[in-house]
Motif scaffolding. Structure first.
Motif, PDB file in Angstrom:
ATOM      1  N   LYS A 101       0.839  -1.199   0.000  1.00  0.00           N
ATOM      2  CA  LYS A 101       0.000   0.000   0.000  1.00  0.00           C
ATOM      3  C   LYS A 101       0.877   1.252   0.000  1.00  0.00           C
ATOM      4  N   ALA A 102       1.987   1.204   0.741  1.00  0.00           N
ATOM      5  CA  ALA A 102       2.920   2.337   0.767  1.00  0.00           C
ATOM      6  C   ALA A 102       3.576   2.539  -0.593  1.00  0.00           C
ATOM      7  N   ILE A 103       3.886   1.460  -1.280  1.00  0.00           N
ATOM      8  CA  ILE A 103       4.475   1.575  -2.616  1.00  0.00           C
ATOM      9  C   ILE A 103       3.474   2.219  -3.571  1.00  0.00           C
ATOM     10  N   ASP A 104       2.220   1.841  -3.467  1.00  0.00           N
ATOM     11  CA  ASP A 104       1.191   2.456  -4.311  1.00  0.00           C
ATOM     12  C   ASP A 104       1.099   3.955  -4.041  1.00  0.00           C
ATOM     13  N   TYR A 105       1.196   4.349  -2.785  1.00  0.00           N
ATOM     14  CA  TYR A 105       1.155   5.774  -2.432  1.00  0.00           C
ATOM     15  C   TYR A 105       2.380   6.484  -3.012  1.00  0.00           C
ATOM     16  N   LEU A 106       3.536   5.851  -2.929  1.00  0.00           N
ATOM     17  CA  LEU A 106       4.766   6.432  -3.468  1.00  0.00           C
ATOM     18  C   LEU A 106       4.647   6.691  -4.963  1.00  0.00           C
ATOM     19  N   VAL A 107       4.088   5.754  -5.678  1.00  0.00           N
ATOM     20  CA  VAL A 107       3.924   5.907  -7.130  1.00  0.00           C
ATOM     21  C   VAL A 107       2.962   7.044  -7.455  1.00  0.00           C
ATOM     22  N   ALA A 108       1.898   7.158  -6.681  1.00  0.00           N
ATOM     23  CA  ALA A 108       0.872   8.170  -6.949  1.00  0.00           C
ATOM     24  C   ALA A 108       1.258   9.556  -6.441  1.00  0.00           C
ATOM     25  N   ASN A 109       2.069   9.606  -5.367  1.00  0.00           N
ATOM     26  CA  ASN A 109       2.389  10.895  -4.728  1.00  0.00           C
ATOM     27  C   ASN A 109       3.880  10.962  -4.389  1.00  0.00           C
ATOM     28  N   PRO A 110       4.756  10.945  -5.382  1.00  0.00           N
ATOM     29  CA  PRO A 110       6.200  10.855  -5.092  1.00  0.00           C
ATOM     30  C   PRO A 110       6.746  11.981  -4.230  1.00  0.00           C
ATOM     31  N   ASP A 111       6.386  13.224  -4.504  1.00  0.00           N
ATOM     32  CA  ASP A 111       6.936  14.345  -3.736  1.00  0.00           C
ATOM     33  C   ASP A 111       6.523  14.271  -2.268  1.00  0.00           C
ATOM     34  N   LYS A 112       5.245  14.004  -2.023  1.00  0.00           N
ATOM     35  CA  LYS A 112       4.775  13.881  -0.643  1.00  0.00           C
ATOM     36  C   LYS A 112       5.445  12.683   0.033  1.00  0.00           C
ATOM     37  N   ALA A 113       5.584  11.610  -0.709  1.00  0.00           N
ATOM     38  CA  ALA A 113       6.198  10.402  -0.148  1.00  0.00           C
ATOM     39  C   ALA A 113       7.661  10.640   0.201  1.00  0.00           C
ATOM     40  N   TYR A 114       8.389  11.339  -0.674  1.00  0.00           N
ATOM     41  CA  TYR A 114       9.795  11.615  -0.394  1.00  0.00           C
ATOM     42  C   TYR A 114       9.953  12.422   0.886  1.00  0.00           C
ATOM     43  N   ALA A 115       9.079  13.383   1.107  1.00  0.00           N
ATOM     44  CA  ALA A 115       9.151  14.209   2.316  1.00  0.00           C
ATOM     45  C   ALA A 115       8.921  13.359   3.570  1.00  0.00           C
ATOM     46  N   ILE A 116       7.944  12.461   3.506  1.00  0.00           N
ATOM     47  CA  ILE A 116       7.644  11.604   4.651  1.00  0.00           C
ATOM     48  C   ILE A 116       8.781  10.616   4.888  1.00  0.00           C
ATOM     49  N   MET A 117       9.283  10.019   3.814  1.00  0.00           N
ATOM     50  CA  MET A 117      10.347   9.023   3.956  1.00  0.00           C
ATOM     51  C   MET A 117      11.646   9.658   4.426  1.00  0.00           C
TER      52      MET A 117
END
Length: 327
Positions: free
Chosen positions: A235-251
């Motif tokens: 599910k996290a990978i799906d979020y990363l694909v859909a929202n890369p910029d937001k995901a990068y900030a969180i990660m």
């Protein structure tokens, strides 16, 4: 270099005293050890977006920069498993120290590299030179693949043992002419002009792959938790694909360290391929064929030749593919 498996008993004996008060994991709790690496970002993403919690899990992610320490913590019951490369965990697997990979996270596709001075024209030009790398680590495993690929042997260079971070610092400081390291040091050298990235892991696809492995006892006692963990990771990978910029900030915030800046994290992420469910199914293959089977065979060959392993580890001893289809 002595076999790492022969060092396990002494390491565990020394560290176990420090962990004597540890308790076994409660139901719904998974405790993982890992180094600082961009490929582990989705684990923090799943945690911080609440995906693990929604699945009924309390996942503890502990950054421990030395594999011998988190392996000792696993052996003592302080941790339930680790995120690490396939080649790294193979050196520790023994009949009395049982753990298995349950999901693949990423592969290094340019995230690892060999730094060399600007006057180095080909890989063969490093012959006879000092090469800084972390012996017994994925850096040594990968470097040996490069040596073989170029018709060379370890004896053709002078290995200087140090961590990947220290190797990069030594190279940038002019103390060694060659270093094996990873991001963000590769980008740093490219931007500074202090040498070059002679070769990176994009030339050896599928050779450096990270997985999450859990102890065999944990898998046996908590199969539902393992399945829920893998599903939340997807599910996290799906979020990363859909929202890369937001995901990068969180990660970036979760992983921290040298990857704490979202821009640095995003730059480093260019050098890895994150694994979703489809990629996991492709990678895991079968116990007798496929990319993971081939990688295990390759690592057996390298580590046994180096004396880091006494006997080969088989797919069935290192892998539990029953969870990769988790919803």
């Amino acid at each position: 270099m002595p076999a790492r498996s022969s060092r396990l008993v002494s390491i565990v004996t020394g560290v176990a005293a420090l962990l004597a008060t540890s308790l076994s994991a409660q139901a719904g709790t998974i405790r993982l050890g890992m180094t600082t690496w961009v490929g582990y970002g989705p684990l923090f993403l799943a945690r911080d977006l609440g995906y693990f919690k929604d699945a009924g899990l309390d996942v503890e992610l502990k950054t421990i920069e030395e594999s011998s320490i988190y392996m000792a913590a696993i052996a003592s019951g302080e941790l339930d498993g680790m995120a690490s490369t396939v080649d790294e965990i193979m050196k520790w697997r023994r009949p009395d120290f049982c753990f298995k990979s349950v999901v693949a996270l990423d592969d290094s596709h340019g995230g690892d590299g060999v730094l060399a001075t600007s006057d180095t024209k080909t890989f063969a030009d490093i012959k006879g030179k000092d090469v800084a790398l972390n012996e017994g680590s994925v850096s040594e495993f990968w470097f040996n693949l490069l040596l073989t690929k170029n018709g060379m042997k370890a004896e053709d260079v002078n290995i200087v043992n140090m961590t990947a971070d220290d190797a990069a610092a030594a190279f940038i400081g002019g103390r060694v002419p060659v270093a094996v390291t990873w991001e963000p040091h590769l980008t740093e050298v490219r931007k500074s002009g202090k040498g070059q990235v002679l070769v990176d892991s994009s030339t050896t696809p599928g050779a450096i792959v990270d997985t999450v492995s859990l102890t065999c006892s944990f898998i046996e006692k908590h199969p539902d938790e393992v399945k829920a963990f893998v599903g939340a990771y997807y599910k996290a990978i799906d979020y990363l694909v859909a929202n890369p910029d937001k995901a990068y900030a969180i990660m970036a915030k979760g992983v921290g360290g040298y990857l704490a800046d979202p821009k640095d994290f995003a730059d480093a992420a260019k050098g890895v391929n994150f694994y979703d469910k489809a990629r996991n199914k492709e990678f895991f293959g079968t116990p007798t064929s496929g990319q993971l089977f081939d990688l295990i065979a390759l690592a057996n060959k390298v580590w046994i030749a180096k004396g880091a392993m006494k006997s080969p580890v088989e797919y069935k001893d290192l892998v539990d593919a029953s969870f990769i289809g988790a919803p």
